[in-house]
Design a protein around this motif. Structure first.
Motif, PDB file in Angstrom:
ATOM      1  N   ASN A   1       0.842  -1.208   0.000  1.00  0.00           N
ATOM      2  CA  ASN A   1       0.000   0.000   0.000  1.00  0.00           C
ATOM      3  C   ASN A   1       0.877   1.258   0.000  1.00  0.00           C
TER       4      ASN A   1
ATOM      5  N   ILE B   1      -6.413  -3.183  -3.239  1.00  0.00           N
ATOM      6  CA  ILE B   1      -5.765  -4.495  -3.080  1.00  0.00           C
ATOM      7  C   ILE B   1      -6.834  -5.543  -2.729  1.00  0.00           C
ATOM      8  N   ARG B   2      -7.657  -5.208  -1.756  1.00  0.00           N
ATOM      9  CA  ARG B   2      -8.694  -6.184  -1.342  1.00  0.00           C
ATOM     10  C   ARG B   2      -9.653  -6.477  -2.483  1.00  0.00           C
ATOM     11  N   ALA B   3      -9.882  -5.458  -3.343  1.00  0.00           N
ATOM     12  CA  ALA B   3     -10.824  -5.652  -4.454  1.00  0.00           C
ATOM     13  C   ALA B   3     -10.210  -6.466  -5.593  1.00  0.00           C
ATOM     14  N   GLY B   4      -8.945  -6.826  -5.469  1.00  0.00           N
ATOM     15  CA  GLY B   4      -8.317  -7.678  -6.497  1.00  0.00           C
ATOM     16  C   GLY B   4      -7.814  -6.904  -7.705  1.00  0.00           C
TER      17      GLY B   4
ATOM     18  N   ASP C   1      -5.328   0.073   0.049  1.00  0.00           N
ATOM     19  CA  ASP C   1      -5.762  -1.168   0.710  1.00  0.00           C
ATOM     20  C   ASP C   1      -7.055  -1.681   0.078  1.00  0.00           C
ATOM     21  N   GLU C   2      -7.962  -0.740  -0.205  1.00  0.00           N
ATOM     22  CA  GLU C   2      -9.234  -1.165  -0.791  1.00  0.00           C
ATOM     23  C   GLU C   2      -9.035  -1.733  -2.186  1.00  0.00           C
TER      24      GLU C   2
ATOM     25  N   GLN D   1      -4.214  -9.980  -2.722  1.00  0.00           N
ATOM     26  CA  GLN D   1      -5.309  -9.336  -1.986  1.00  0.00           C
ATOM     27  C   GLN D   1      -4.957  -9.086  -0.520  1.00  0.00           C
ATOM     28  N   GLU D   2      -3.663  -9.083  -0.259  1.00  0.00           N
ATOM     29  CA  GLU D   2      -3.171  -8.928   1.113  1.00  0.00           C
ATOM     30  C   GLU D   2      -2.457  -7.584   1.255  1.00  0.00           C
ATOM     31  N   PRO D   3      -3.066  -6.581   1.855  1.00  0.00           N
ATOM     32  CA  PRO D   3      -2.418  -5.268   1.937  1.00  0.00           C
ATOM     33  C   PRO D   3      -1.089  -5.296   2.683  1.00  0.00           C
TER      34      PRO D   3
END
Ligand code: URA
Length: 265
Positions: free
Chosen positions: A20, A38-41, A35-36, A51-53
């Motif tokens: 991030n 990353i989580r959203a792929g 982070d978002e 998907q791991e910040p």
């Protein structure tokens, strides 16, 4: 965690940075918004969706893509300052075969370009980089970054001429923005005198300094750029060049409004 699932390696290995933070440094988004993403792929590292910040990457070694576009941090770019010599052109090729500034720096990357132009008969500070976002901002009038020139002119500009330059003068492509100007020294020559004038502007129109000084009655005989966006020319000889230090890159990017949120933790 590293890409291999191991804890971050210690000193002596390639420096690691959290994904991030890397994305924030690359100008993609704040760390929280990264982070978002990353989580959203939306982020791939070396081709794999991550998907791991908390993952760490190695700037310059790992390839980070966000929504299909490569994200690069300043450490990946090339930043060079050149004292441009007289008679060199700031262009990639010249049909007449005249000398080019790019030949002054051996081994430049193909994507590295000059940040703006200096005339063939102007010397002084020229930045070269492949950091396109920085280059764009350094030149864009919205960011209002100052460029300081020293000009040797015919005669000695009087207070009226200096006031006109400070307020803005009419050129054939419109009024100039107010400039900072002063006479540094004057010396006698046969049939008159010459002066060294310091002139600072934050625009970048074609041959602007020469045209401004001519309009107020003092044609330029020599022109050197001595500072640009807060960096002073520290290379005494035309043709000398060096890479920017990391702290200079950080300062320059900050002045251009980049990397504002990367210092906190
Ligand atoms: N203004 C000029 O007139 N020439 C330059 O090269 C740069 C600014």
């Amino acid at each position: 965690m590293t890409l291999d699932g191991h804890p971050d390696p210690g000193a002596g290995s390639a420096p690691m940075v959290r994904l991030n933070r890397y994305m924030a440094r690359a100008g993609i988004a704040s760390r929280r918004a990264s982070d978002e993403l990353i989580r959203a792929g939306a982020v791939r590292v070396n081709g794999k969706v991550i998907q791991e910040p908390g993952l760490s990457v190695r700037p310059g070694l790992d390839h980070v893509e966000v929504e299909g576009r490569t994200a690069r941090v300043p450490d990946d770019y090339e930043y060079i300052v050149l004292h441009k010599p007289l008679g060199c052109l700031v262009t990639k090729s010249d049909p007449q075969g005249r000398p080019l500034v790019y030949a002054c720096v051996p081994g430049l990357r193909a994507g590295t370009v000059a940040v703006g132009r200096l005339d063939m008969d102007t010397t002084g500070l020229l930045l070269l980089t492949d950091d396109g976002e920085l280059a764009f901002r350094l030149l864009h009038p919205r960011f209002g970054l100052w460029k300081r020139y020293e000009a040797v002119v015919l005669g000695r500009p009087d207070e009226a001429a200096l006031t006109r330059l400070r307020q803005g003068v009419q050129l054939d492509d419109g009024m100039t923005a107010p400039a900072r100007v002063e006479v540094v020294e004057t010396w006698p020559v046969e049939h008159g005198c010459r002066s060294r004038v310091s002139l600072e502007i934050h625009e970048g129109r074609k041959r602007q300094v020469r045209r401004m000084l001519r309009v107020v009655g003092h044609p330029v005989r020599q022109l050197t750029r001595v500072a640009f966006a807060g960096m002073a020319l520290d290379l005494p000889e035309p043709g000398q060049w060096r890479r920017l230090r990391a702290d200079e890159v950080v300062a320059l990017r900050r002045r251009a409004g980049l990397d504002q949120d990367t210092d906190h933790g």
